[in-house]
Design a protein around this motif. Structure first.
Motif, PDB file in Angstrom:
ATOM      1  N   MET A   1       4.062  24.286  92.668  1.00 50.99           N
ATOM      2  CA  MET A   1       4.754  23.017  92.549  1.00 50.99           C
ATOM      3  C   MET A   1       4.800  22.323  93.902  1.00 50.99           C
ATOM      4  N   ILE A   2       4.503  21.067  93.938  1.00 52.84           N
ATOM      5  CA  ILE A   2       4.610  20.336  95.202  1.00 52.84           C
ATOM      6  C   ILE A   2       6.018  19.766  95.320  1.00 52.84           C
ATOM      7  N   ASN A   3       6.383  19.326  96.515  1.00 56.50           N
ATOM      8  CA  ASN A   3       7.745  18.856  96.779  1.00 56.50           C
ATOM      9  C   ASN A   3       8.219  17.772  95.825  1.00 56.50           C
ATOM     10  N   ASN A   4       7.393  16.795  95.516  1.00 55.80           N
ATOM     11  CA  ASN A   4       7.811  15.712  94.628  1.00 55.80           C
ATOM     12  C   ASN A   4       8.181  16.226  93.247  1.00 55.80           C
ATOM     13  N   GLU A   5       7.472  17.230  92.760  1.00 57.27           N
ATOM     14  CA  GLU A   5       7.794  17.808  91.457  1.00 57.27           C
ATOM     15  C   GLU A   5       9.131  18.539  91.508  1.00 57.27           C
ATOM     16  N   ILE A   6       9.413  19.223  92.593  1.00 57.33           N
ATOM     17  CA  ILE A   6      10.687  19.920  92.746  1.00 57.33           C
ATOM     18  C   ILE A   6      11.819  18.902  92.725  1.00 57.33           C
ATOM     19  N   GLU A   7      11.694  17.819  93.488  1.00 58.96           N
ATOM     20  CA  GLU A   7      12.726  16.798  93.547  1.00 58.96           C
ATOM     21  C   GLU A   7      12.955  16.164  92.174  1.00 58.96           C
ATOM     22  N   GLU A   8      11.905  15.985  91.423  1.00 61.21           N
ATOM     23  CA  GLU A   8      12.021  15.344  90.119  1.00 61.21           C
ATOM     24  C   GLU A   8      12.864  16.161  89.151  1.00 61.21           C
ATOM     25  N   PHE A   9      12.792  17.483  89.232  1.00 64.13           N
ATOM     26  CA  PHE A   9      13.487  18.341  88.281  1.00 64.13           C
ATOM     27  C   PHE A   9      14.757  18.988  88.830  1.00 64.13           C
ATOM     28  N   ASP A  10      15.092  18.746  90.069  1.00 64.15           N
ATOM     29  CA  ASP A  10      16.254  19.366  90.691  1.00 64.15           C
ATOM     30  C   ASP A  10      17.362  18.328  90.867  1.00 64.15           C
ATOM     31  N   PRO A  11      18.459  18.424  90.110  1.00 62.69           N
ATOM     32  CA  PRO A  11      19.504  17.399  90.166  1.00 62.69           C
ATOM     33  C   PRO A  11      20.229  17.304  91.508  1.00 62.69           C
ATOM     34  N   ILE A  12      20.201  18.344  92.331  1.00 63.61           N
ATOM     35  CA  ILE A  12      20.891  18.276  93.619  1.00 63.61           C
ATOM     36  C   ILE A  12      20.274  17.203  94.517  1.00 63.61           C
ATOM     37  N   TYR A  13      18.992  16.937  94.369  1.00 62.27           N
ATOM     38  CA  TYR A  13      18.352  15.895  95.186  1.00 62.27           C
ATOM     39  C   TYR A  13      18.983  14.524  94.942  1.00 62.27           C
ATOM     40  N   ASN A  14      19.585  14.316  93.773  1.00 54.99           N
ATOM     41  CA  ASN A  14      20.268  13.049  93.483  1.00 54.99           C
ATOM     42  C   ASN A  14      21.529  12.873  94.316  1.00 54.99           C
ATOM     43  N   TYR A  15      22.060  13.947  94.900  1.00 57.08           N
ATOM     44  CA  TYR A  15      23.293  13.901  95.683  1.00 57.08           C
ATOM     45  C   TYR A  15      23.059  13.526  97.139  1.00 57.08           C
ATOM     46  N   ILE A  16      21.818  13.484  97.583  1.00 60.07           N
ATOM     47  CA  ILE A  16      21.538  13.158  98.985  1.00 60.07           C
ATOM     48  C   ILE A  16      22.079  11.767  99.300  1.00 60.07           C
ATOM     49  N   GLY A  17      22.860  11.689 100.388  1.00 52.30           N
ATOM     50  CA  GLY A  17      23.463  10.432 100.813  1.00 52.30           C
ATOM     51  C   GLY A  17      24.864  10.222 100.258  1.00 52.30           C
ATOM     52  N   TYR A  18      25.346  11.141  99.427  1.00 50.29           N
ATOM     53  CA  TYR A  18      26.672  11.024  98.819  1.00 50.29           C
ATOM     54  C   TYR A  18      27.608  12.104  99.356  1.00 50.29           C
ATOM     55  N   LYS A  32      29.105  14.895 103.466  1.00 53.42           N
ATOM     56  CA  LYS A  32      27.941  14.154 102.991  1.00 53.42           C
ATOM     57  C   LYS A  32      26.715  15.056 103.019  1.00 53.42           C
ATOM     58  N   LEU A  33      26.016  15.123 101.895  1.00 52.66           N
ATOM     59  CA  LEU A  33      24.747  15.855 101.844  1.00 52.66           C
ATOM     60  C   LEU A  33      23.685  14.930 102.423  1.00 52.66           C
ATOM     61  N   ILE A  34      23.076  15.332 103.538  1.00 52.16           N
ATOM     62  CA  ILE A  34      22.133  14.434 104.208  1.00 52.16           C
ATOM     63  C   ILE A  34      20.677  14.831 104.021  1.00 52.16           C
ATOM     64  N   ALA A  35      20.406  16.090 103.669  1.00 55.16           N
ATOM     65  CA  ALA A  35      19.015  16.506 103.489  1.00 55.16           C
ATOM     66  C   ALA A  35      18.944  17.850 102.779  1.00 55.16           C
ATOM     67  N   ILE A  36      17.797  18.088 102.159  1.00 54.71           N
ATOM     68  CA  ILE A  36      17.473  19.394 101.608  1.00 54.71           C
ATOM     69  C   ILE A  36      16.092  19.741 102.139  1.00 54.71           C
ATOM     70  N   ARG A  37      16.011  20.873 102.815  1.00 50.68           N
ATOM     71  CA  ARG A  37      14.732  21.279 103.396  1.00 50.68           C
ATOM     72  C   ARG A  37      14.288  22.603 102.796  1.00 50.68           C
ATOM     73  N   ASN A  38      13.025  22.718 102.522  1.00 51.39           N
ATOM     74  CA  ASN A  38      12.425  23.928 101.967  1.00 51.39           C
ATOM     75  C   ASN A  38      13.070  24.363 100.659  1.00 51.39           C
ATOM     76  N   GLY A  39      13.761  23.456  99.990  1.00 48.49           N
ATOM     77  CA  GLY A  39      14.391  23.759  98.714  1.00 48.49           C
ATOM     78  C   GLY A  39      15.617  24.632  98.806  1.00 48.49           C
ATOM     79  N   ASN A  40      15.872  25.253  99.962  1.00 49.67           N
ATOM     80  CA  ASN A  40      16.993  26.183 100.088  1.00 49.67           C
ATOM     81  C   ASN A  40      17.995  25.779 101.162  1.00 49.67           C
ATOM     82  N   GLU A  41      17.614  24.952 102.108  1.00 52.49           N
ATOM     83  CA  GLU A  41      18.508  24.557 103.194  1.00 52.49           C
ATOM     84  C   GLU A  41      19.171  23.234 102.845  1.00 52.49           C
TER      85      GLU A  41
END
Length: 70
Positions: A1-18, A32-41
């Motif tokens: 899976m490439i990064n864009n596919e992970i972001e599309e299916f992972d709801p936590i990415y919607n919280y970035i900036g909130y 404030k959640l400012i970033a998600i790196r490597n899917g785990n950080e």
């Protein structure tokens, strides 16, 4: 899976900036959640601009805080 596919299916990415409520290791806080790196950080920022990382594997809860709720 490439990064864009992970972001599309992972709801936590919607919280970035909130502001989110976070619970882990007997701690609970809002930041404030400012970033998600490597899917785990998950990178957070406090009001005083301090930043820190929490490993996703230790999270017990994460959700939108207060007025940010959709």
């Amino acid at each position: 899976m490439i990064n864009n596919e992970i972001e599309e299916f992972d709801p936590i990415y919607n919280y970035i900036g909130y502001i989110v409520q976070v619970r882990h290791n007997d701690r609970q806080y809002a930041a404030k959640l400012i970033a998600i790196r490597n899917g785990n950080e998950l990178w957070f920022e406090a009001k005083d601009k301090k930043r820190w990382m929490v490993a996703r594997s230790v999270l017990e809860y994460i959700g939108l805080a207060g007025k940010n709720q959709v």
